[in-house]
Design a protein around this motif. Sequence first.
Motif, PDB file in Angstrom:
ATOM      1  N   SER A  53      13.269 -18.131   8.710  1.00 52.59           N
ATOM      2  CA  SER A  53      12.666 -16.872   8.280  1.00 52.59           C
ATOM      3  C   SER A  53      13.503 -16.232   7.178  1.00 52.59           C
ATOM      4  O   SER A  53      14.583 -16.720   6.827  1.00 52.59           O
ATOM      5  N   TRP A  54      12.991 -15.115   6.657  1.00 56.29           N
ATOM      6  CA  TRP A  54      13.687 -14.329   5.650  1.00 56.29           C
ATOM      7  C   TRP A  54      13.671 -12.865   6.069  1.00 56.29           C
ATOM      8  O   TRP A  54      12.821 -12.448   6.857  1.00 56.29           O
ATOM      9  N   SER A  55      14.568 -12.091   5.483  1.00 61.83           N
ATOM     10  CA  SER A  55      14.557 -10.647   5.714  1.00 61.83           C
ATOM     11  C   SER A  55      14.920  -9.924   4.428  1.00 61.83           C
ATOM     12  O   SER A  55      15.708 -10.418   3.613  1.00 61.83           O
ATOM     13  N   GLU A  56      14.347  -8.738   4.239  1.00 60.03           N
ATOM     14  CA  GLU A  56      14.631  -7.907   3.076  1.00 60.03           C
ATOM     15  C   GLU A  56      16.038  -7.331   3.175  1.00 60.03           C
ATOM     16  O   GLU A  56      16.445  -6.826   4.214  1.00 60.03           O
ATOM     17  N   THR A  57      16.790  -7.399   2.069  1.00 63.05           N
ATOM     18  CA  THR A  57      18.144  -6.853   2.068  1.00 63.05           C
ATOM     19  C   THR A  57      18.348  -5.748   1.034  1.00 63.05           C
ATOM     20  O   THR A  57      19.311  -4.991   1.152  1.00 63.05           O
ATOM     21  N   ALA A  58      17.482  -5.654   0.029  1.00 63.47           N
ATOM     22  CA  ALA A  58      17.638  -4.600  -0.973  1.00 63.47           C
ATOM     23  C   ALA A  58      16.350  -4.434  -1.763  1.00 63.47           C
ATOM     24  O   ALA A  58      15.608  -5.401  -1.971  1.00 63.47           O
ATOM     25  N   VAL A  59      16.090  -3.203  -2.207  1.00 66.61           N
ATOM     26  CA  VAL A  59      14.978  -2.908  -3.112  1.00 66.61           C
ATOM     27  C   VAL A  59      15.546  -2.780  -4.515  1.00 66.61           C
ATOM     28  O   VAL A  59      16.408  -1.924  -4.771  1.00 66.61           O
ATOM     29  N   LEU A  60      15.102  -3.618  -5.436  1.00 61.56           N
ATOM     30  CA  LEU A  60      15.568  -3.546  -6.815  1.00 61.56           C
ATOM     31  C   LEU A  60      14.732  -2.579  -7.644  1.00 61.56           C
ATOM     32  O   LEU A  60      15.260  -1.854  -8.481  1.00 61.56           O
ATOM     33  N   LEU A  61      13.415  -2.586  -7.428  1.00 59.71           N
ATOM     34  CA  LEU A  61      12.525  -1.671  -8.142  1.00 59.71           C
ATOM     35  C   LEU A  61      11.231  -1.565  -7.358  1.00 59.71           C
ATOM     36  O   LEU A  61      10.628  -2.583  -7.005  1.00 59.71           O
ATOM     37  N   ASP A  62      10.795  -0.337  -7.084  1.00 60.03           N
ATOM     38  CA  ASP A  62       9.517  -0.146  -6.409  1.00 60.03           C
ATOM     39  C   ASP A  62       8.656   0.823  -7.201  1.00 60.03           C
ATOM     40  O   ASP A  62       8.992   1.191  -8.332  1.00 60.03           O
ATOM     41  N   ASP A  63       7.506   1.166  -6.651  1.00 60.08           N
ATOM     42  CA  ASP A  63       6.564   2.091  -7.278  1.00 60.08           C
ATOM     43  C   ASP A  63       6.049   1.570  -8.623  1.00 60.08           C
ATOM     44  O   ASP A  63       5.696   2.340  -9.513  1.00 60.08           O
ATOM     45  N   ILE A  64       5.977   0.247  -8.767  1.00 61.25           N
ATOM     46  CA  ILE A  64       5.362  -0.354  -9.951  1.00 61.25           C
ATOM     47  C   ILE A  64       3.847  -0.214  -9.811  1.00 61.25           C
ATOM     48  O   ILE A  64       3.293  -0.605  -8.782  1.00 61.25           O
ATOM     49  N   PRO A  65       3.140   0.373 -10.789  1.00 59.96           N
ATOM     50  CA  PRO A  65       1.692   0.548 -10.658  1.00 59.96           C
ATOM     51  C   PRO A  65       0.981  -0.756 -10.311  1.00 59.96           C
ATOM     52  O   PRO A  65       1.302  -1.827 -10.852  1.00 59.96           O
TER      53      PRO A  65
ATOM     54  N   GLY B 161       0.830  -1.198   0.000  1.00 62.82           N
ATOM     55  CA  GLY B 161       0.000   0.000   0.000  1.00 62.82           C
ATOM     56  C   GLY B 161       0.866   1.250   0.000  1.00 62.82           C
ATOM     57  O   GLY B 161       1.874   1.319   0.704  1.00 62.82           O
ATOM     58  N   GLU B 162       0.457   2.231  -0.806  1.00 67.83           N
ATOM     59  CA  GLU B 162       1.160   3.511  -0.878  1.00 67.83           C
ATOM     60  C   GLU B 162       0.112   4.605  -0.762  1.00 67.83           C
ATOM     61  O   GLU B 162      -0.600   4.889  -1.728  1.00 67.83           O
ATOM     62  N   GLY B 163      -0.021   5.212   0.437  1.00 72.14           N
ATOM     63  CA  GLY B 163      -1.110   6.149   0.675  1.00 72.14           C
ATOM     64  C   GLY B 163      -2.422   5.411   0.550  1.00 72.14           C
ATOM     65  O   GLY B 163      -2.632   4.385   1.195  1.00 72.14           O
ATOM     66  N   ASP B 164      -3.309   5.907  -0.321  1.00 72.33           N
ATOM     67  CA  ASP B 164      -4.567   5.197  -0.551  1.00 72.33           C
ATOM     68  C   ASP B 164      -4.519   4.395  -1.845  1.00 72.33           C
ATOM     69  O   ASP B 164      -5.549   3.957  -2.360  1.00 72.33           O
ATOM     70  N   GLY B 165      -3.306   4.193  -2.381  1.00 71.59           N
ATOM     71  CA  GLY B 165      -3.153   3.456  -3.623  1.00 71.59           C
ATOM     72  C   GLY B 165      -2.463   2.118  -3.422  1.00 71.59           C
ATOM     73  O   GLY B 165      -2.074   1.746  -2.311  1.00 71.59           O
ATOM     74  N   ILE B 166      -2.318   1.381  -4.517  1.00 69.72           N
ATOM     75  CA  ILE B 166      -1.697   0.060  -4.519  1.00 69.72           C
ATOM     76  C   ILE B 166      -0.512   0.091  -5.460  1.00 69.72           C
ATOM     77  O   ILE B 166      -0.604   0.578  -6.589  1.00 69.72           O
ATOM     78  N   ARG B 167       0.617  -0.424  -5.007  1.00 68.82           N
ATOM     79  CA  ARG B 167       1.828  -0.497  -5.820  1.00 68.82           C
ATOM     80  C   ARG B 167       2.436  -1.899  -5.691  1.00 68.82           C
ATOM     81  O   ARG B 167       2.009  -2.707  -4.866  1.00 68.82           O
ATOM     82  N   ASN B 168       3.450  -2.156  -6.493  1.00 72.74           N
ATOM     83  CA  ASN B 168       4.199  -3.410  -6.440  1.00 72.74           C
ATOM     84  C   ASN B 168       5.690  -3.095  -6.449  1.00 72.74           C
ATOM     85  O   ASN B 168       6.107  -2.025  -6.890  1.00 72.74           O
ATOM     86  N   ARG B 169       6.478  -4.032  -5.948  1.00 71.91           N
ATOM     87  CA  ARG B 169       7.924  -3.841  -5.985  1.00 71.91           C
ATOM     88  C   ARG B 169       8.648  -5.168  -6.062  1.00 71.91           C
ATOM     89  O   ARG B 169       8.085  -6.230  -5.744  1.00 71.91           O
ATOM     90  N   VAL B 170       9.921  -5.101  -6.480  1.00 73.46           N
ATOM     91  CA  VAL B 170      10.808  -6.255  -6.548  1.00 73.46           C
ATOM     92  C   VAL B 170      11.910  -6.039  -5.526  1.00 73.46           C
ATOM     93  O   VAL B 170      12.583  -5.000  -5.547  1.00 73.46           O
ATOM     94  N   ILE B 171      12.094  -7.010  -4.621  1.00 73.62           N
ATOM     95  CA  ILE B 171      13.113  -6.871  -3.588  1.00 73.62           C
ATOM     96  C   ILE B 171      13.972  -8.129  -3.526  1.00 73.62           C
ATOM     97  O   ILE B 171      13.579  -9.196  -4.011  1.00 73.62           O
ATOM     98  N   ARG B 172      15.147  -7.977  -2.924  1.00 75.58           N
ATOM     99  CA  ARG B 172      16.012  -9.121  -2.629  1.00 75.58           C
ATOM    100  C   ARG B 172      15.821  -9.482  -1.166  1.00 75.58           C
ATOM    101  O   ARG B 172      15.736  -8.597  -0.304  1.00 75.58           O
ATOM    102  N   ILE B 173      15.737 -10.776  -0.877  1.00 74.17           N
ATOM    103  CA  ILE B 173      15.581 -11.249   0.497  1.00 74.17           C
ATOM    104  C   ILE B 173      16.632 -12.311   0.784  1.00 74.17           C
ATOM    105  O   ILE B 173      17.196 -12.911  -0.134  1.00 74.17           O
ATOM    106  N   GLU B 174      16.907 -12.530   2.057  1.00 71.91           N
ATOM    107  CA  GLU B 174      17.909 -13.516   2.456  1.00 71.91           C
ATOM    108  C   GLU B 174      17.341 -14.424   3.532  1.00 71.91           C
ATOM    109  O   GLU B 174      16.697 -13.958   4.486  1.00 71.91           O
ATOM    110  N   GLU B 175      17.567 -15.719   3.374  1.00 69.14           N
ATOM    111  CA  GLU B 175      17.097 -16.692   4.347  1.00 69.14           C
ATOM    112  C   GLU B 175      18.024 -16.717   5.554  1.00 69.14           C
ATOM    113  O   GLU B 175      19.249 -16.700   5.419  1.00 69.14           O
TER     114      GLU B 175
END
Length: 406
Positions: A185-197, A165-179
């Motif tokens: 569990s996993w955790s986010e380590t980097a954002v490759l691309l965000d703000d995808i409609p 969620g971005e404000g009152d809108g919906i977005r998508n993103r691509v991230i890198r995660i590490e086990e």
Amino acid sequence: MLTKWNGKALAAPLLVLSLAACSGQTGAPVGAVPDAQSPVQTPNAGNEAVDDALNETPAEESTDASPEENAATSDESGITDGLTGEVETVTNNLDTPWEIQFDGDLIYMTLRGGSIVKLENGERIEQPIAMNPEVLEEGEGGLLGFALDRDFEQSRTAYVYHTYGEGDGIRNRVIRIEEAADGASWSETAVLLDDIPGARVHDGGRIAIGPDGMLYVTTGDAQDESSSQNVDSVAGKILRMTTEGEVPEDNPIEGSFVYSYGHRNSQGIAWLEDGTMYASEHGPSGNPGGHDEMNEIRAGANYGWPDVMGDETGDGFTPPLYHTGETAIAPSGIAATPDGKLLVANLRGESLTAFDPASGEMTEILSGVGRIRDVAVKEGEIYILTNNTDGRGSPAEDDDKLLILR
């Protein structure tokens, strides 16, 4: 419905029928097709068109046939040759699963709610992912595509596509995660691309590492049809990036992640052994509906949405290798086979089909397990992931399931 047969679950019915042959079609359809491509094949029109309303439930498939009637026959030599129709349940009671990945004997699956299920030595572990922003499971969105790094055994790194969620809108993103080292569990380590409609529907979401080591990402038009033709937007596209989130120097549009465009809602990508890339594509709802596609993906190509569909042609547009006419199957994940075919997981069609790019024919090889979201091939075995708990299916008490088709 699954019927017990010789101690295993048998899918009913299991048909091996050429959809193109059943169409009554006697020649190539209207429309110019490049010499390098097969003629478009269109099944008979008049079936129920796809409807993107989230609360719609597809009609149930008939399950009256006996196990003997449902036994598969050989369609062609290859991985689907000699299938018996038996399906073995690997695990069940999965909550809206989306993607299958393998690391040796380990199996990973994304759940749209935001976690990953790991199967290891008969044990099932649900792994949370620490990320910010968190996954938004709304409509067709959630935790979707998942790809393990080529060096996953050492790096424990993977890539995911998810809705937020971005404000009152919906977005998508691509991230890198590490086990985590303990595998819990996993955790986010980097954002490759965000703000995808994003939107409640048409979020795309499949990601995969191609033969060239690049990360490919499918995005939907997010209910803004014009965005698919706008190369300045990443919506309605297949994107190509490095695993560090950078634009490759040899992308077809300088400085852009866009690899191909004119897509409505692609949810499956795969490569044959010769390196040729293919994608599945959801066609429109309404009237006319259907027109789901299989496409050969080429760098810089425009696949026409929303300006053309089906047999329609126009300057600069690349036609599909295959489309369904007004019949809707809603193809999702696809997987390449060693004999040059593509297995296709169908949601609305409630089936697993095999597509032959050389002939343009689509052949049904499994039905009777409901909606199918993803398919994968590992060591000659076909794994399928059902998707009956997504709000559009008719889930059995123990849905959803990871199955092996024998």
